[in-house]
Design a protein around this motif. Structure first.
Motif, PDB file in Angstrom:
ATOM      1  N   LEU A  78       0.807  -1.208   0.000  1.00 11.26           N
ATOM      2  CA  LEU A  78       0.000   0.000   0.000  1.00 11.26           C
ATOM      3  C   LEU A  78       0.847   1.268   0.000  1.00 11.26           C
ATOM      4  O   LEU A  78       2.071   1.223   0.171  1.00 11.26           O
ATOM      5  N   VAL A  79       0.180   2.421  -0.166  1.00 13.72           N
ATOM      6  CA  VAL A  79       0.854   3.695  -0.401  1.00 13.72           C
ATOM      7  C   VAL A  79       0.342   4.732   0.594  1.00 13.72           C
ATOM      8  O   VAL A  79      -0.848   5.054   0.607  1.00 13.72           O
ATOM      9  N   ASP A  80       1.243   5.265   1.402  1.00  9.20           N
ATOM     10  CA  ASP A  80       0.911   6.209   2.479  1.00  9.20           C
ATOM     11  C   ASP A  80       1.357   7.608   2.047  1.00  9.20           C
ATOM     12  O   ASP A  80       2.535   7.955   2.123  1.00  9.20           O
ATOM     13  N   THR A 137       3.612  -1.605   3.656  1.00  8.71           N
ATOM     14  CA  THR A 137       3.637  -0.341   2.914  1.00  8.71           C
ATOM     15  C   THR A 137       4.775  -0.351   1.901  1.00  8.71           C
ATOM     16  O   THR A 137       5.894  -0.755   2.206  1.00  8.71           O
ATOM     17  N   ALA A 138       4.459   0.128   0.690  1.00  6.59           N
ATOM     18  CA  ALA A 138       5.438   0.147  -0.392  1.00  6.59           C
ATOM     19  C   ALA A 138       5.986   1.531  -0.678  1.00  6.59           C
ATOM     20  O   ALA A 138       7.057   1.658  -1.280  1.00  6.59           O
ATOM     21  N   ALA A 377      -0.687   6.347  -5.248  1.00  8.28           N
ATOM     22  CA  ALA A 377       0.452   5.975  -6.094  1.00  8.28           C
ATOM     23  C   ALA A 377       0.516   6.859  -7.325  1.00  8.28           C
ATOM     24  O   ALA A 377       1.589   7.338  -7.711  1.00  8.28           O
ATOM     25  N   ASP A 378      -0.630   7.098  -7.949  1.00  9.14           N
ATOM     26  CA  ASP A 378      -0.646   7.956  -9.130  1.00  9.14           C
ATOM     27  C   ASP A 378      -0.272   9.391  -8.766  1.00  9.14           C
ATOM     28  O   ASP A 378       0.460  10.061  -9.503  1.00  9.14           O
ATOM     29  N   LEU A 379      -0.787   9.876  -7.642  1.00 13.03           N
ATOM     30  CA  LEU A 379      -0.461  11.229  -7.198  1.00 13.03           C
ATOM     31  C   LEU A 379       1.040  11.377  -6.951  1.00 13.03           C
ATOM     32  O   LEU A 379       1.640  12.410  -7.264  1.00 13.03           O
ATOM     33  N   MET A 380       1.666  10.333  -6.431  1.00  7.64           N
ATOM     34  CA  MET A 380       3.101  10.365  -6.132  1.00  7.64           C
ATOM     35  C   MET A 380       3.965  10.060  -7.354  1.00  7.64           C
ATOM     36  O   MET A 380       5.198  10.050  -7.245  1.00  7.64           O
ATOM     37  N   GLY A 381       3.335   9.810  -8.492  1.00  4.26           N
ATOM     38  CA  GLY A 381       4.111   9.502  -9.687  1.00  4.26           C
ATOM     39  C   GLY A 381       4.740   8.125  -9.643  1.00  4.26           C
ATOM     40  O   GLY A 381       5.848   7.926 -10.170  1.00  4.26           O
ATOM     41  N   HIS A 385       3.084   1.092  -8.408  1.00  5.72           N
ATOM     42  CA  HIS A 385       2.727   0.800  -7.016  1.00  5.72           C
ATOM     43  C   HIS A 385       1.209   0.782  -6.830  1.00  5.72           C
ATOM     44  O   HIS A 385       0.460   1.336  -7.630  1.00  5.72           O
ATOM     45  N   GLY A 386       0.798   0.143  -5.739  1.00  5.55           N
ATOM     46  CA  GLY A 386      -0.588   0.226  -5.301  1.00  5.55           C
ATOM     47  C   GLY A 386      -1.587  -0.461  -6.194  1.00  5.55           C
ATOM     48  O   GLY A 386      -2.776  -0.139  -6.152  1.00  5.55           O
TER      49      GLY A 386
END
Length: 442
Positions: A78-80, A137-138, A377-381, A385-386
């Motif tokens: 997951l992506v935090d 968390t990834a 994940a998309d927001l973080m580029g 991921h996710g």
């Protein structure tokens, strides 16, 4: 065929049979799902990579170990997208005296001034990363307190940890300071240089209603445009309907025709607006291309707290209304064992479980798992991921829960985390490791 997680081999090639996966997290696949949005599949893993995701029973037999998950839910790691690793775990030496937002600000400022050496910040940040990794968390975005001497202390630590944790957790940093500091040219130069040298192309600050808000936002946006930075704001973390800096950020984004990504965190006061004002602000947020992350556990802890009075609201933003308007929405961990939130462990399974209860995600669509996975994940580029996708890494969280009510009823402490198809050691670090850094409250 083997049933159960205890027998999972230390191998990167196998098949996970009868796994339930959220269909919303499976990329480029057409799967029949149940009323919970879960699809029963077989996942083939070859040398740490997902070779196929097919409806259960359709995959051809191959000479590889097969493990029957018996309908257990499988998630991607997951992506935090909103944390504060640099503040984490200072509670034993600097508590919040009354549980209030101002109490948190004062306590953190005092602790930062007294204790935040590079050694101290590094030890606590790494402790947090170890917790997050063990939970599955990834990727993590951490806000970094960026005031005065701390800029030169914390940003090099972030860069070192990013390099050391590459391949385990993708780590990003965003600067954090109050909006009024934008007027200080030397400060802005120092922050910009730190981001260029050690950061991830992100600029951010805390916004609230000051007379110079629009002028300060113009400087932030111009700096971001000049340097090719994306933006990440802390916004309106208050229970005051007059707190409307989110609308000012949207206006600034439109005024500057900002083409980068913008994330607005908290936005608590949006939920307290009159319906017509809320609708207007939500529409502007959508038009400006702003994404929103709610921090349900921290804001439940901080907001609407008054001594000897039961809180009247949950502290969270209007996430359902934002989602209905097609605004990208997320939830995240926020603070961990510090004056802003005394609890937490950077466990996104806990965040989704508690977020579902606090924000009432149940009975409102089957795709809320995206809020801790594909959307951040998309927001973080981080497009790899996710999500679960053929050709992607076999980075997975395996659980015994067969539907969402089983998943949310228990903390999933017995989950298995795979990285590159192999089960990791999920032993959590002992808090006693931090004892040498701690001292009683001043």
């Amino acid at each position: 065929m083997t049933t159960g997680f205890a027998a999972l081999p230390n191998t990167a090639t196998c098949r996970l049979a009868n796994a339930r996966v959220p269909a919303c997290l499976v990329e480029a696949a057409s799967l029949a799902s149940d009323r919970d949005g879960l699809a029963l599949v077989d996942i083939a893993i070859d040398d740490g990579v997902i070779e196929s995701i097919l409806s259960a029973g359709l995959a051809p037999f191959e000479e590889q170990p097969i493990f029957d998950l018996d309908g257990g839910i499988v998630l991607p790691r997951l992506v935090d997208v909103h944390t504060h690793l640099d503040k984490g775990h200072i509670w034993p030496r600097r508590r919040n005296p009354d549980g209030s937002f101002m109490g948190a600000l004062t306590s953190v400022a005092a602790d930062r001034e007294a204790n935040w050496t590079a050694q101290d910040v590094r030890a606590r940040m790494e402790f947090g990363l170890r917790c997050a990794f063990a939970h599955g968390t990834a990727a993590i975005r951490s806000h970094i307190d960026s005031l005065g001497k701390q800029i030169g202390i914390s940003w090099p630590v972030l860069a070192e940890l990013r390099a050391e944790w590459a391949g385990r957790i993708a780590l990003q940093g965003s600067p954090l300071f109050g909006i009024e500091a934008v007027a200080d040219a030397a400060h802005m130069q120092a922050v910009t240089q730190a981001v260029r040298a050690h950061g991830d192309g992100l600029l951010g600050c805390v916004t609230y209603m000051i007379p110079e808000l629009d002028a300060a936002l113009d400087k932030i946006f111009r700096t971001a445009i000049d340097n090719g930075f994306d933006l990440d704001f802390h916004v309106d973390e208050a229970n005051d309907p007059a707190a409307r800096s989110l609308e000012h950020i949207a206006n600034a984004a439109l005024r500057h025709r900002f083409a980068g990504k913008i994330l607005a965190g908290h936005c608590c006061s949006l939920a307290l607006q009159a319906p017509q004002d809320e609708a207007r602000i939500v529409a502007k947020v959508k038009e400006a291309g702003i994404a929103v992350v709610s921090l349900p556990m921290c804001n439940l802890y901080l907001q609407d707290r008054q001594a000897a009075r039961t809180p009247r609201w949950r502290g969270v933003t209007a996430l359902h209304e934002l989602k209905a308007a097609s605004v990208p929405v997320m939830i995240a961990s926020d603070n961990t064992r510090d004056p802003f939130y005394a609890y937490g462990d950077l466990d996104l399974v806990e965040v989704l479980r508690e977020g579902t209860r606090i924000l009432q995600f149940d009975h409102s669509g089957p795709d809320w798992a995206k809020a801790i996975a594909t959307t951040p994940a998309d927001l973080m580029g981080l497009p790899g991921h996710g999500r679960l996708r053929t050709g992607g890494p076999a980075d997975l969280i395996l659980t015994r829960a067969r539907d969402w009510t089983e998943f949310f009823a228990r903390p999933q402490a017995d989950r298995t985390v795979l990285v590159g198809g192999k089960a990791i050691d999920r032993t959590l670090p002992d808090y006693r490791e931090l004892d040498p850094l701690m001292s009683p409250d001043a």
